[in-house]
Design an enzyme around this catalytic site. Structure first.
Site, PDB file in Angstrom:
ATOM      1  N   TRP A 103      32.276 149.938   7.728  1.00  0.00           N
ATOM      2  CA  TRP A 103      32.043 148.835   8.661  1.00  0.00           C
ATOM      3  C   TRP A 103      31.078 149.202   9.784  1.00  0.00           C
ATOM      4  O   TRP A 103      30.239 148.384  10.170  1.00  0.00           O
ATOM      5  CB  TRP A 103      33.361 148.295   9.214  1.00  0.00           C
ATOM      6  CG  TRP A 103      34.162 147.630   8.141  1.00  0.00           C
ATOM      7  CD1 TRP A 103      35.349 148.039   7.616  1.00  0.00           C
ATOM      8  CD2 TRP A 103      33.798 146.435   7.420  1.00  0.00           C
ATOM      9  NE1 TRP A 103      35.747 147.185   6.614  1.00  0.00           N
ATOM     10  CE2 TRP A 103      34.827 146.201   6.475  1.00  0.00           C
ATOM     11  CE3 TRP A 103      32.717 145.567   7.470  1.00  0.00           C
ATOM     12  CZ2 TRP A 103      34.791 145.108   5.592  1.00  0.00           C
ATOM     13  CZ3 TRP A 103      32.688 144.476   6.591  1.00  0.00           C
ATOM     14  CH2 TRP A 103      33.721 144.264   5.669  1.00  0.00           C
ATOM     15  N   ASP A 170      34.082 147.539  17.258  1.00  0.00           N
ATOM     16  CA  ASP A 170      34.707 146.715  16.225  1.00  0.00           C
ATOM     17  C   ASP A 170      36.175 147.125  16.176  1.00  0.00           C
ATOM     18  O   ASP A 170      36.511 148.243  15.770  1.00  0.00           O
ATOM     19  CB  ASP A 170      34.009 146.979  14.887  1.00  0.00           C
ATOM     20  CG  ASP A 170      34.580 146.136  13.754  1.00  0.00           C
ATOM     21  OD1 ASP A 170      35.614 145.474  13.956  1.00  0.00           O
ATOM     22  OD2 ASP A 170      33.982 146.149  12.661  1.00  0.00           O
ATOM     23  N   LYS A 194      43.324 140.341  10.215  1.00  0.00           N
ATOM     24  CA  LYS A 194      44.133 141.553  10.123  1.00  0.00           C
ATOM     25  C   LYS A 194      45.289 141.483  11.124  1.00  0.00           C
ATOM     26  O   LYS A 194      46.398 141.163  10.738  1.00  0.00           O
ATOM     27  CB  LYS A 194      43.283 142.807  10.335  1.00  0.00           C
ATOM     28  CG  LYS A 194      42.486 143.204   9.101  1.00  0.00           C
ATOM     29  CD  LYS A 194      41.063 142.770   9.134  1.00  0.00           C
ATOM     30  CE  LYS A 194      40.321 143.143   7.852  1.00  0.00           C
ATOM     31  NZ  LYS A 194      38.880 143.161   8.036  1.00  0.00           N
TER      32      LYS A 194
HETATM   33  C1  LIG Z   1      37.547 143.264   7.794  1.00  0.00           C
HETATM   34  C2  LIG Z   1      36.607 143.970   8.689  1.00  0.00           C
HETATM   35  C3  LIG Z   1      35.310 143.504   8.945  1.00  0.00           C
HETATM   36  C4  LIG Z   1      34.742 142.272   8.263  1.00  0.00           C
HETATM   37  O1  LIG Z   1      35.326 141.131   8.739  1.00  0.00           O
HETATM   38  P1  LIG Z   1      34.804 139.693   8.298  1.00  0.00           P
HETATM   39  O2  LIG Z   1      35.656 138.799   9.131  1.00  0.00           O
HETATM   40  O3  LIG Z   1      35.033 139.564   6.836  1.00  0.00           O
HETATM   41  O4  LIG Z   1      33.365 139.583   8.634  1.00  0.00           O
HETATM   42  C5  LIG Z   1      34.516 144.203   9.832  1.00  0.00           C
HETATM   43  N1  LIG Z   1      34.966 145.310  10.441  1.00  0.00           N
HETATM   44  C6  LIG Z   1      36.190 145.799  10.216  1.00  0.00           C
HETATM   45  C7  LIG Z   1      36.638 147.038  10.942  1.00  0.00           C
HETATM   46  C8  LIG Z   1      37.045 145.145   9.347  1.00  0.00           C
HETATM   47  O5  LIG Z   1      38.280 145.636   9.127  1.00  0.00           O
END
Ligand SMILES: *Cc1c(COP(=O)(O)O)cnc(C)c1O
Length: 356
Positions: A103, A170, A194
């Site tokens: 990511w 993130d 999540k």
């Molecule tokens: C799931 C995830 C993403 C992607 O999320 P989307 O909502 O599908 O764009 C990005 N970064 C992390 C750390 C994730 O767990």
């Protein structure tokens, strides 16, 4: 009705209590004569939900008035693009990217399109199983981006990297799982599917004084504009905001972020505890093992399929690894009860005894 223990990485488990309340309010929301998804996003009923979500987030995460709380479309992937479009005033502005997994790699690639993105650390050669030792910071970066928890590779920062510039993180897969000092951050972001609720909405918390939106920034991703319009520049995904408000209430009732942190330690401890004999092997190095996502392998990969099949038969779902890594992965978000982690640990020990 039987609900499995759901170890899916995302979309992922939602607390039973939240699901039950959403069910009860699904056809008709609290005497309104209509469902929440059938009424205006600008009407008083929805605005109250939106306000509640924002104030609960501010309370649970300790967010002051100097930060904007935004609910945006486009997922965490959209946030990775909108971040430089709002924090780097033009294309020449430097932004540093720390890469520790899938990511943060993607965020760095996205950043390259919109600013002078520099990868200042990359653990690819270590298979994204460790945290970087040396970080070669630019010194003049508008922000330093990193992923607080790498959902695929199972690597989590214990403390934020020292950056000498505002951090941009993130936190999609570990937000609300421990407290942190927001003042080190220019911005944090997270997709909701999540730890915050369901797919369709993402959260951005950004320091207002750092916002430098460019003229070409799409208005739905213009943080300053969205902050001024209460995230209502266009039709906000109302139902995901409603679910998020219920999840946030649930977290508060359970004891808040500190309690989530204690549970996360215990749950992940149960799973990592199964790795000691060598029959299973965690992907991440011990010092940076994620409390939220546990990617692991069976030492004998020929047993993986039967391990996953047996898990499914026991009502343990969503344990297959990400295609980038293979093997297995147990995601242990806030909604995963301790009994679920215990059931998985019991199964792992039992499988090892039978097949080891
Ligand atoms: C799931 C995830 C993403 C992607 O999320 P989307 O909502 O599908 O764009 C990005 N970064 C992390 C750390 C994730 O767990």
């Amino acid at each position: 009705m039987a609900r499995d223990y759901n170890f899916s990485p995302g979309p992922s488990a939602v607390p039973d209590a939240v699901m039950a309340q959403a069910r009860d309010e699904f056809m008709e929301y609290r005497g309104e004569g209509a469902s929440i998804m059938e009424i205006s996003h600008r009407g008083g009923v929805f605005l109250e939900i939106l306000d509640r979500a924002e104030s609960l987030l501010r309370e649970l995460l300790g967010v002051g008035d100097d930060y904007a709380v935004l609910f945006l479309s486009g997922g965490a992937t959209g946030c990775a693009a909108s971040l430089p479009l709002n924090l780097a005033g033009d294309r020449e502005v430097v932004a540093d990217y720390i890469v520790t997994g899938l990511w943060s790699r993607r965020a760095a690639d996205e950043g390259t399109k919109y600013c002078d993105a520099r990868v200042v650390a990359d653990t690819k050669e270590q298979g994204y199983s460790v945290l970087p030792g040396d970080i070669d910071l630019s010194g003049d970066a508008a922000f330093v981006h990193y992923a607080d928890n790498e959902t695929v590779h199972g690597v989590e920062f214990d403390a934020p990297p020292s950056a000498g510039a505002p951090l941009a993180a993130d936190m999609s897969s570990n937000i609300l799982s421990r407290s942190f000092d927001l003042s080190a951050y220019g911005a944090i972001y997270a997709g909701a599917q999540k730890n915050l609720g369901i797919a369709g909405i993402s959260l951005v918390v950004a320091r207002k004084a750092l916002l430098r939106p460019r003229p070409e920034t799409p208005m739905i991703w213009n943080y300053a504009k969205q902050a001024a319009d209460r995230s209502l520049v266009n039709t906000i995904p109302t139902f995901p905001v409603y679910i998020m408000s219920l999840v946030l209430e649930w977290v508060r009732e359970q004891g808040g972020v500190e309690e989530m942190a204690r549970r996360a330690e215990r749950k992940s401890g149960m799973i990592y505890g199964c790795m000691e004999s060598g029959f299973y092997r965690a992907h991440a190095a011990p010092e940076c093992r994620s409390r939220m996502n546990v990617p692991f392998f069976l030492a004998d990969d020929r047993l993986t399929a039967s391990f996953l099949e047996g898990a499914r038969e026991r009502g343990l779902r969503g344990l297959a690894g990400h295609k980038a890594l293979g093997g297995c992965r147990a995601s242990l978000y806030n909604a995963m009860p301790e009994a679920g982690a215990q059931a998985l640990a019991d199964y792992m020990r039992d499988f090892e005894k039978r097949r080891g």
